[in-house]
Write a protein that holds these residues in place. Structure first.
Motif, PDB file in Angstrom:
ATOM      1  N   UNK A 255       0.873  -1.175   0.000  1.00  0.00           N
ATOM      2  CA  UNK A 255       0.000   0.000   0.000  1.00  0.00           C
ATOM      3  C   UNK A 255       0.906   1.219   0.000  1.00  0.00           C
ATOM      4  N   UNK A 256       0.710   2.124  -0.934  1.00  0.00           N
ATOM      5  CA  UNK A 256       1.640   3.236  -1.098  1.00  0.00           C
ATOM      6  C   UNK A 256       1.027   4.534  -0.592  1.00  0.00           C
ATOM      7  N   UNK A 257       1.682   5.138   0.375  1.00  0.00           N
ATOM      8  CA  UNK A 257       1.201   6.380   0.969  1.00  0.00           C
ATOM      9  C   UNK A 257       2.380   7.303   1.258  1.00  0.00           C
ATOM     10  N   UNK A 258       2.116   8.583   1.332  1.00  0.00           N
ATOM     11  CA  UNK A 258       3.114   9.535   1.816  1.00  0.00           C
ATOM     12  C   UNK A 258       2.410  10.742   2.402  1.00  0.00           C
ATOM     13  N   UNK A 259       3.112  11.448   3.272  1.00  0.00           N
ATOM     14  CA  UNK A 259       2.516  12.607   3.917  1.00  0.00           C
ATOM     15  C   UNK A 259       3.420  13.150   4.996  1.00  0.00           C
ATOM     16  N   UNK A 260       2.951  14.163   5.683  1.00  0.00           N
ATOM     17  CA  UNK A 260       3.723  14.847   6.713  1.00  0.00           C
ATOM     18  C   UNK A 260       3.333  14.363   8.107  1.00  0.00           C
ATOM     19  N   UNK A 261       4.359  14.193   8.945  1.00  0.00           N
ATOM     20  CA  UNK A 261       4.139  13.829  10.335  1.00  0.00           C
ATOM     21  C   UNK A 261       4.501  15.020  11.228  1.00  0.00           C
ATOM     22  N   UNK A 262       3.622  15.328  12.193  1.00  0.00           N
ATOM     23  CA  UNK A 262       2.537  14.494  12.719  1.00  0.00           C
ATOM     24  C   UNK A 262       1.168  14.722  12.095  1.00  0.00           C
ATOM     25  N   UNK A 263       0.978  15.776  11.316  1.00  0.00           N
ATOM     26  CA  UNK A 263      -0.379  16.150  10.934  1.00  0.00           C
ATOM     27  C   UNK A 263      -1.112  15.089  10.117  1.00  0.00           C
ATOM     28  N   UNK A 264      -0.400  14.286   9.325  1.00  0.00           N
ATOM     29  CA  UNK A 264      -1.045  13.264   8.498  1.00  0.00           C
ATOM     30  C   UNK A 264      -0.969  11.868   9.121  1.00  0.00           C
ATOM     31  N   UNK A 265      -0.462  11.757  10.335  1.00  0.00           N
ATOM     32  CA  UNK A 265      -0.191  10.435  10.924  1.00  0.00           C
ATOM     33  C   UNK A 265      -1.420   9.540  10.922  1.00  0.00           C
ATOM     34  N   UNK A 266      -2.521   9.989  11.485  1.00  0.00           N
ATOM     35  CA  UNK A 266      -3.709   9.144  11.588  1.00  0.00           C
ATOM     36  C   UNK A 266      -4.295   8.849  10.209  1.00  0.00           C
ATOM     37  N   UNK A 267      -4.271   9.840   9.338  1.00  0.00           N
ATOM     38  CA  UNK A 267      -4.743   9.634   7.965  1.00  0.00           C
ATOM     39  C   UNK A 267      -3.944   8.529   7.274  1.00  0.00           C
ATOM     40  N   UNK A 268      -2.606   8.604   7.387  1.00  0.00           N
ATOM     41  CA  UNK A 268      -1.751   7.610   6.738  1.00  0.00           C
ATOM     42  C   UNK A 268      -1.980   6.221   7.318  1.00  0.00           C
ATOM     43  N   UNK A 269      -2.081   6.124   8.641  1.00  0.00           N
ATOM     44  CA  UNK A 269      -2.305   4.823   9.280  1.00  0.00           C
ATOM     45  C   UNK A 269      -3.625   4.214   8.815  1.00  0.00           C
ATOM     46  N   UNK A 270      -4.666   5.023   8.727  1.00  0.00           N
ATOM     47  CA  UNK A 270      -5.965   4.506   8.269  1.00  0.00           C
ATOM     48  C   UNK A 270      -5.893   4.045   6.815  1.00  0.00           C
ATOM     49  N   UNK A 271      -5.193   4.807   5.992  1.00  0.00           N
ATOM     50  CA  UNK A 271      -5.075   4.435   4.581  1.00  0.00           C
ATOM     51  C   UNK A 271      -4.296   3.127   4.408  1.00  0.00           C
ATOM     52  N   UNK A 272      -3.236   2.965   5.198  1.00  0.00           N
ATOM     53  CA  UNK A 272      -2.481   1.709   5.130  1.00  0.00           C
ATOM     54  C   UNK A 272      -3.363   0.538   5.563  1.00  0.00           C
ATOM     55  N   UNK A 273      -4.065   0.688   6.665  1.00  0.00           N
ATOM     56  CA  UNK A 273      -4.945  -0.384   7.152  1.00  0.00           C
ATOM     57  C   UNK A 273      -6.053  -0.686   6.157  1.00  0.00           C
ATOM     58  N   UNK A 274      -6.590   0.348   5.523  1.00  0.00           N
ATOM     59  CA  UNK A 274      -7.655   0.142   4.538  1.00  0.00           C
ATOM     60  C   UNK A 274      -7.160  -0.651   3.329  1.00  0.00           C
ATOM     61  N   UNK A 275      -5.843  -0.590   3.090  1.00  0.00           N
ATOM     62  CA  UNK A 275      -5.286  -1.319   1.961  1.00  0.00           C
ATOM     63  C   UNK A 275      -5.414  -2.821   2.075  1.00  0.00           C
TER      64      UNK A 275
END
Length: 305
Positions: A255-275
């Motif tokens: 699952x491919x994601x990228x973003x800024x930490x900490x502001x995107x942390x929860x978003x990225x984790x949810x996207x990875x899990x959704x994969x």
């Protein structure tokens, strides 16, 4: 004409950098999971070639703003040579703002704090370091050549010297059943290190690597695809960083994601899990090595830097 004698690898974020070969091969070349430089003995590039390349670019009114020294780990070069390269870049290509390269924990610790500060003053910045894992037994098994505490010390020295750096992680490197343990160990070290960039790559057992032979011999059990995905999500949730970019877009990542930490942390984790929902059960429960061979589908998502 530029001098390139060996294989040229660069991180994805160096696509607009001037690539100058400083070494050929890897000074260690023992990591069990890697086979990139097995056919390329390590050697420093001749200083006259490096100087010739720098002068050549300088004469041609280069618009480059960054140099990336290529080779397995150019930071293995002695301080005096790295300093001389920095001085030549400043003299002949004044537009250059920073100089980066691959580095290891071992060759960072080989430099004194004063030497690191001197290199920082010459523009050394954005070192790309193979951290891989924060578990000591895994570091030893993979023959990485350093401990987690030594990694902590190296990263602290870079921060003290004012040299920003990138850390590379390999999800799944601890093997089957240890994903959460690896995620938490990695987060513990990285939260303290505070890198400017984290690059995450899922484990792939490359033919020709020693790890491939260990798997064949039953001495290492790769994690399942599900474990690798869950480990990345757990790592993200365990991070506590203030200004770090997370890059998980490698072609090996399920699952491919990228973003800024900490502001995107929860978003990225949810996207990875959704994969996880993108894969059939038989693939999720198969070893990651098999998935990598079959080329399982991936999901491109996330935000841009």
């Amino acid at each position: 004409m530029m001098h390139y004698r060996g294989k040229v690898f660069r991180p994805p974020f160096e696509e607009r950098s001037l690539l100058i070969e400083a070494t050929v091969g890897c000074s260690r070349d023992k990591c069990a999971f890697c086979s990139l430089y097995h056919d390329t003995p390590f050697s420093p590039s001749p200083m006259e070639d490096i100087e010739s390349d720098i002068r050549f670019i300088g004469r041609n009114r280069s618009l480059f703003k960054r140099v990336f020294l290529v080779g397995g780990d150019p930071f293995a070069l002695p301080y005096n040579r790295l300093r001389r390269i920095g001085e030549l870049v400043r003299e002949h290509i004044p537009r250059i703002e920073t100089i980066g390269c691959y580095a290891s924990v071992r060759n960072i610790l080989a430099k004194t704090p004063e030497q690191l500060s001197s290199l920082a003053s010459l523009g050394y910045s954005g070192l790309n370091i193979g951290f891989e894992t924060g578990l000591d037994d895994v570091l030893a098994f993979m023959d990485k050549g350093n401990t987690a505490d030594e990694a902590r010390e190296a990263f602290a020295r870079l921060n003290e010297a004012g040299i920003p750096f990138t850390l590379n992680l390999v999800t799944g490197l601890a093997g089957a059943g240890r994903g959460l343990e690896n995620a938490l160990a990695n987060a513990s070290v990285i939260n303290e290190a505070r890198p400017q960039l984290i690059i995450v790559t899922a484990l792939n057992v490359w033919p020709g690597s020693r790890l491939y032979d260990l798997v064949e011999a039953g001495e290492f059990t790769p994690p399942t695809l599900r474990e690798v995905i869950e480990e990345e999500a757990a790592f993200l949730r365990a991070t506590d960083l203030s200004d770090t970019f997370f890059f998980g877009m490698h072609e090996l990542n399920p699952v491919r994601v990228n973003g800024n930490l900490p502001q995107d942390r929860d978003f990225l984790a949810r996207e990875v899990e959704a994969g996880i929902a993108r894969f059939p059960e038989h693939q999720l429960d198969a070893p990651i090595r098999q998935i990598a061979r079959e080329g399982a589908p991936v999901r491109r998502t996330g935000r841009t830097m």
